[in-house]
Design a protein around this motif. Structure first.
Motif, PDB file in Angstrom:
ATOM      1  N   PRO A 104       0.844  -1.201   0.000  1.00 36.49           N
ATOM      2  CA  PRO A 104       0.000   0.000   0.000  1.00 36.49           C
ATOM      3  C   PRO A 104       0.877   1.249   0.000  1.00 36.49           C
ATOM      4  O   PRO A 104       2.045   1.204   0.383  1.00 36.49           O
ATOM      5  CB  PRO A 104      -0.795  -0.119   1.298  1.00 36.49           C
ATOM      6  N   PRO A 105       0.314   2.385  -0.413  1.00 37.62           N
ATOM      7  CA  PRO A 105       1.083   3.638  -0.409  1.00 37.62           C
ATOM      8  C   PRO A 105       1.592   3.987   0.984  1.00 37.62           C
ATOM      9  O   PRO A 105       0.973   3.652   1.992  1.00 37.62           O
ATOM     10  CB  PRO A 105       0.072   4.682  -0.887  1.00 37.62           C
ATOM     11  N   ASP A 106       2.727   4.651   1.001  1.00 39.76           N
ATOM     12  CA  ASP A 106       3.347   5.112   2.242  1.00 39.76           C
ATOM     13  C   ASP A 106       2.886   6.540   2.497  1.00 39.76           C
ATOM     14  O   ASP A 106       3.289   7.467   1.791  1.00 39.76           O
ATOM     15  CB  ASP A 106       4.869   5.043   2.102  1.00 39.76           C
ATOM     16  N   GLU A 107       2.044   6.720   3.487  1.00 43.79           N
ATOM     17  CA  GLU A 107       1.495   8.051   3.793  1.00 43.79           C
ATOM     18  C   GLU A 107       2.581   9.054   4.178  1.00 43.79           C
ATOM     19  O   GLU A 107       2.372  10.258   4.100  1.00 43.79           O
ATOM     20  CB  GLU A 107       0.449   7.949   4.906  1.00 43.79           C
ATOM     21  N   ASN A 108       3.732   8.566   4.608  1.00 42.04           N
ATOM     22  CA  ASN A 108       4.827   9.458   5.007  1.00 42.04           C
ATOM     23  C   ASN A 108       5.678   9.931   3.840  1.00 42.04           C
ATOM     24  O   ASN A 108       6.495  10.838   4.005  1.00 42.04           O
ATOM     25  CB  ASN A 108       5.717   8.772   6.042  1.00 42.04           C
ATOM     26  N   TYR A 109       5.519   9.294   2.676  1.00 43.04           N
ATOM     27  CA  TYR A 109       6.299   9.684   1.502  1.00 43.04           C
ATOM     28  C   TYR A 109       5.586  10.825   0.796  1.00 43.04           C
ATOM     29  O   TYR A 109       4.456  10.687   0.338  1.00 43.04           O
ATOM     30  CB  TYR A 109       6.486   8.498   0.556  1.00 43.04           C
ATOM     31  N   ASP A 110       6.247  11.973   0.706  1.00 46.61           N
ATOM     32  CA  ASP A 110       5.665  13.164   0.083  1.00 46.61           C
ATOM     33  C   ASP A 110       6.153  13.274  -1.361  1.00 46.61           C
ATOM     34  O   ASP A 110       7.181  13.882  -1.644  1.00 46.61           O
ATOM     35  CB  ASP A 110       6.043  14.409   0.883  1.00 46.61           C
ATOM     36  N   HIS A 111       5.397  12.673  -2.261  1.00 49.38           N
ATOM     37  CA  HIS A 111       5.782  12.658  -3.677  1.00 49.38           C
ATOM     38  C   HIS A 111       5.708  14.050  -4.283  1.00 49.38           C
ATOM     39  O   HIS A 111       6.551  14.409  -5.114  1.00 49.38           O
ATOM     40  CB  HIS A 111       4.898  11.687  -4.461  1.00 49.38           C
ATOM     41  N   VAL A 112       4.745  14.850  -3.877  1.00 43.82           N
ATOM     42  CA  VAL A 112       4.641  16.216  -4.409  1.00 43.82           C
ATOM     43  C   VAL A 112       5.910  16.997  -4.066  1.00 43.82           C
ATOM     44  O   VAL A 112       6.474  17.674  -4.925  1.00 43.82           O
ATOM     45  CB  VAL A 112       3.372  16.935  -3.892  1.00 43.82           C
ATOM     46  N   GLN A 113       6.394  16.879  -2.846  1.00 42.55           N
ATOM     47  CA  GLN A 113       7.629  17.569  -2.473  1.00 42.55           C
ATOM     48  C   GLN A 113       8.811  17.009  -3.255  1.00 42.55           C
ATOM     49  O   GLN A 113       9.694  17.756  -3.673  1.00 42.55           O
ATOM     50  CB  GLN A 113       7.889  17.479  -0.969  1.00 42.55           C
ATOM     51  N   HIS A 114       8.833  15.715  -3.470  1.00 41.99           N
ATOM     52  CA  HIS A 114       9.888  15.101  -4.288  1.00 41.99           C
ATOM     53  C   HIS A 114       9.890  15.728  -5.691  1.00 41.99           C
ATOM     54  O   HIS A 114      10.954  16.052  -6.225  1.00 41.99           O
ATOM     55  CB  HIS A 114       9.674  13.591  -4.369  1.00 41.99           C
TER      56      HIS A 114
END
Length: 162
Positions: A104-114
């Protein structure tokens, strides 16, 4: 394409007001002036800060944990294979295929910031050219498409409800 879509969707007045507010906020918080331009990064930050895009809208955000798990498994397998070659003196070894369960997706990973941190460099590479070829070009098209779709999906939803 992304930069044009951002400029069209956000508009000159909104980005000017955003930059002015960010500068004023930074000055009042730190006592220092910051330099912001009307560039790709600032437009993307505007989208983040105004919730025009979200992690959930990017396929890469959903794939990230599984890709990370696959990368880790491949790295561990490589390390095992090297150790086994060194231990046995062989010059070749067969490794089994790697199967990774979809995570499942990692809620702590901020793809937008990446994206905010990295897209500008990618854009400059495409715009000014370089000697490298990127295998991830389809992922770049996917990201740009999903970013633009989020911008205009929200825009259309607001327009439809008015």
């Amino acid at each position: 394409m992304l930069e044009l879509a951002l400029k069209e969707r956000i508009g000159q007045e909104n980005i000017k007001a955003y930059i002015s507010k960010r500068k004023n906020d930074a000055k009042s918080e730190t006592g220092k002036n910051i330099h912001l331009q009307k560039g790709l990064r600032t437009y993307m930050e505007y989208c983040r800060d105004n919730q025009l895009v979200s992690n959930r809208g990017f396929s890469a955000w959903h794939r990230y944990p599984t890709q990370q798990a696959r990368h880790k498994a491949e790295q561990e397998q490589l390390e095992w294979a090297i150790a086994e070659l060194n231990r046995t003196g062989k010059t070749w070894i067969e490794t089994p295929g790697i199967t990774v369960k979809k995570l499942p997706p990692d809620e702590n990973y901020d793809h937008v910031q990446h994206l905010i941190n990295h897209v500008n460099h990618l854009r400059n590479g495409y715009a000014h050219g370089n000697t490298s070829l990127y295998a991830e070009v389809l992922q770049t098209f996917e990201m740009v498409s999903e970013f633009i779709n989020q911008l205009y999906l929200i825009s259309n939803s607001v327009s439809d409800s008015e």
